[in-house]
Design a protein around this motif. Sequence first.
Motif, PDB file in Angstrom:
ATOM      1  N   UNK A  42       0.863  -1.175   0.000  1.00 22.58           N
ATOM      2  CA  UNK A  42       0.000   0.000   0.000  1.00 22.58           C
ATOM      3  C   UNK A  42       0.899   1.223   0.000  1.00 22.58           C
ATOM      4  N   UNK A  43       0.547   2.209  -0.844  1.00 24.60           N
ATOM      5  CA  UNK A  43       1.398   3.401  -0.972  1.00 24.60           C
ATOM      6  C   UNK A  43       0.548   4.637  -1.221  1.00 24.60           C
ATOM      7  N   UNK A  44       0.501   5.504  -0.223  1.00 26.53           N
ATOM      8  CA  UNK A  44      -0.117   6.813  -0.404  1.00 26.53           C
ATOM      9  C   UNK A  44       0.927   7.716  -1.058  1.00 26.53           C
ATOM     10  N   UNK A  45       0.641   8.194  -2.263  1.00 27.78           N
ATOM     11  CA  UNK A  45       1.618   8.971  -3.025  1.00 27.78           C
ATOM     12  C   UNK A  45       1.715  10.419  -2.550  1.00 27.78           C
ATOM     13  N   UNK A  46       0.702  10.904  -1.850  1.00 29.18           N
ATOM     14  CA  UNK A  46       0.599  12.307  -1.405  1.00 29.18           C
ATOM     15  C   UNK A  46       0.362  13.203  -2.618  1.00 29.18           C
TER      16      UNK A  46
ATOM     17  N   UNK B 228      18.844  12.510  -2.329  1.00 35.28           N
ATOM     18  CA  UNK B 228      20.103  13.106  -1.868  1.00 35.28           C
ATOM     19  C   UNK B 228      20.347  14.510  -2.397  1.00 35.28           C
ATOM     20  N   UNK B 229      19.687  14.894  -3.476  1.00 32.08           N
ATOM     21  CA  UNK B 229      19.915  16.222  -4.058  1.00 32.08           C
ATOM     22  C   UNK B 229      18.953  17.253  -3.480  1.00 32.08           C
ATOM     23  N   UNK B 230      17.673  16.950  -3.515  1.00 34.97           N
ATOM     24  CA  UNK B 230      16.658  17.918  -3.064  1.00 34.97           C
ATOM     25  C   UNK B 230      16.328  17.785  -1.586  1.00 34.97           C
ATOM     26  N   UNK B 231      16.612  16.624  -0.999  1.00 30.21           N
ATOM     27  CA  UNK B 231      16.224  16.374   0.385  1.00 30.21           C
ATOM     28  C   UNK B 231      14.771  15.984   0.556  1.00 30.21           C
ATOM     29  N   UNK B 232      14.033  15.847  -0.545  1.00 34.85           N
ATOM     30  CA  UNK B 232      12.619  15.492  -0.467  1.00 34.85           C
ATOM     31  C   UNK B 232      12.426  14.053   0.005  1.00 34.85           C
ATOM     32  N   UNK B 233      11.414  13.865   0.838  1.00 33.62           N
ATOM     33  CA  UNK B 233      10.941  12.520   1.164  1.00 33.62           C
ATOM     34  C   UNK B 233      10.040  12.044   0.021  1.00 33.62           C
ATOM     35  N   UNK B 234       9.825  10.745  -0.074  1.00 31.38           N
ATOM     36  CA  UNK B 234       9.003  10.198  -1.157  1.00 31.38           C
ATOM     37  C   UNK B 234       7.540  10.597  -1.008  1.00 31.38           C
ATOM     38  N   UNK B 235       7.070  10.735   0.221  1.00 32.21           N
ATOM     39  CA  UNK B 235       5.673  11.054   0.481  1.00 32.21           C
ATOM     40  C   UNK B 235       5.569  11.485   1.933  1.00 32.21           C
TER      41      UNK B 235
ATOM     42  N   UNK C 236       9.878   6.312  -5.101  1.00 30.97           N
ATOM     43  CA  UNK C 236       8.861   5.278  -4.889  1.00 30.97           C
ATOM     44  C   UNK C 236       9.133   4.071  -5.789  1.00 30.97           C
ATOM     45  N   UNK C 237       9.585   4.320  -7.016  1.00 32.88           N
ATOM     46  CA  UNK C 237       9.928   3.200  -7.900  1.00 32.88           C
ATOM     47  C   UNK C 237      11.065   2.381  -7.299  1.00 32.88           C
ATOM     48  N   UNK C 238      12.020   3.052  -6.642  1.00 36.05           N
ATOM     49  CA  UNK C 238      13.115   2.328  -5.986  1.00 36.05           C
ATOM     50  C   UNK C 238      12.588   1.488  -4.829  1.00 36.05           C
ATOM     51  N   UNK C 239      11.565   1.981  -4.117  1.00 30.56           N
ATOM     52  CA  UNK C 239      10.947   1.194  -3.046  1.00 30.56           C
ATOM     53  C   UNK C 239      10.320  -0.080  -3.597  1.00 30.56           C
ATOM     54  N   UNK C 240       9.708   0.043  -4.760  1.00 33.29           N
ATOM     55  CA  UNK C 240       9.018  -1.094  -5.379  1.00 33.29           C
ATOM     56  C   UNK C 240      10.010  -2.104  -5.938  1.00 33.29           C
ATOM     57  N   UNK C 241      11.140  -1.613  -6.447  1.00 35.39           N
ATOM     58  CA  UNK C 241      12.067  -2.466  -7.195  1.00 35.39           C
ATOM     59  C   UNK C 241      12.695  -3.575  -6.362  1.00 35.39           C
TER      60      UNK C 241
ATOM     61  N   UNK D 239       1.196 -14.314   7.409  1.00 36.41           N
ATOM     62  CA  UNK D 239       2.132 -13.205   7.202  1.00 36.41           C
ATOM     63  C   UNK D 239       3.550 -13.729   7.382  1.00 36.41           C
ATOM     64  N   UNK D 240       4.360 -13.635   6.336  1.00 37.99           N
ATOM     65  CA  UNK D 240       5.731 -14.139   6.425  1.00 37.99           C
ATOM     66  C   UNK D 240       6.777 -13.029   6.443  1.00 37.99           C
ATOM     67  N   UNK D 241       6.397 -11.795   6.091  1.00 37.15           N
ATOM     68  CA  UNK D 241       7.332 -10.669   6.170  1.00 37.15           C
ATOM     69  C   UNK D 241       6.568  -9.367   6.010  1.00 37.15           C
ATOM     70  N   UNK D 242       7.056  -8.325   6.694  1.00 36.36           N
ATOM     71  CA  UNK D 242       6.506  -6.976   6.538  1.00 36.36           C
ATOM     72  C   UNK D 242       7.678  -5.998   6.486  1.00 36.36           C
ATOM     73  N   UNK D 243       7.627  -5.087   5.528  1.00 35.64           N
ATOM     74  CA  UNK D 243       8.673  -4.084   5.377  1.00 35.64           C
ATOM     75  C   UNK D 243       8.018  -2.718   5.207  1.00 35.64           C
ATOM     76  N   UNK D 244       8.539  -1.702   5.915  1.00 33.64           N
ATOM     77  CA  UNK D 244       8.117  -0.325   5.685  1.00 33.64           C
ATOM     78  C   UNK D 244       9.085   0.320   4.702  1.00 33.64           C
ATOM     79  N   UNK D 245       8.560   1.102   3.770  1.00 37.07           N
ATOM     80  CA  UNK D 245       9.403   1.761   2.776  1.00 37.07           C
ATOM     81  C   UNK D 245       9.248   3.274   2.883  1.00 37.07           C
ATOM     82  N   UNK D 246      10.323   3.981   2.559  1.00 37.62           N
ATOM     83  CA  UNK D 246      10.287   5.439   2.589  1.00 37.62           C
ATOM     84  C   UNK D 246      10.065   6.008   3.968  1.00 37.62           C
TER      85      UNK D 246
END
Length: 347
Positions: free
Chosen positions: A2-6, A326-333, A47-52, A311-318
Amino acid sequence: MTRNLYLGADIERVVAAVGDPVAVGRAMLELRATVAATDFSVRARLIAAEVAAPVPDVIGLQEAALWRERIGEAGDEVVTWDFLDSLLAELSRAGCAYVVAVATDRADLAVPIPQGVAEAGGGADPEAKAPVEVRLTMRDVLLVREGVAIGETAAGRYEANLSVEVAGLTLAPERGWQWVEVGVGERPVRVVNTHLESLGADLTLAQAEELHRALPTDRAVVVLGDFNSDPLDGRVREGAEAAPNAAYLAMLGAGFVDAWDVWAADGWAAESEPGWTACLGEYLDDPAGAAFDHRLDFVFVRGGEGARLAVSAVVLTGATPDTRDPVTGLWASDHAGVVVELASPPA
């Protein structure tokens, strides 16, 4: 996942300007400028890096915003930002192939910009003239990884919904649900995506109850999304009957388990990882020491007749400062993502 894009800015600043067309127009231009500052072209790469890494089979997106505007009285409507298209392009660049199983329009607000309202800056072209209309369409989307079998799909609207008048225009968020059935082994699994109301726990609870009553019991069901219901917040606010955690508790009462709680109870999540998924500031420029302090995003799981999921695994992303650009300092959402791995346990 699940990903809220903001959506890129705080829509409540428009709601706060209700009753004054000039103030609403100015607030909409401020939103437009903030969306430019919270640059989704940067955030889509994050976000694409989180998915990859996990490459989830199904992704539920909330706030997949589509921003459009008109320039000049006779101008055609042009797309300023399309979050879904941008994310799909970044996913493709990251080697992740997804198809759109369901895309549902939710809130749709076109705000006229009164003549004489000063340009607030931002937009796709900073040198462009001020638009005469800015339009925001919010969408919920279910993506399915290419190669996963897709069965039936559907989408619907909750009977319990908010309606706000904004300068003579109706802002109706049209909260609802959408689902896709995917083939896993010999049995289909229904994966449901939703985004419950944030402006009032009573309404959030009513939507959660509508949702779980509508779900089947003859198959495994996975419900994911932004529930705007914090399990730890049990204080009833003035003028409300339900506490903010009521919608969350309603899902548990309907026989669902919270994947993160299962993961934590099994000892896999450290005490220093409370599973918080929200929320950051409007500009997504929170410093390195910032941290989420609420749980609003969930993956709920329930088996059906003869069908079980573990449930065999849970990971939080972002969710941590090292995931910022690293350039802008922006969070993904302003939210974190939640990725859950499920397995069919042996009988």
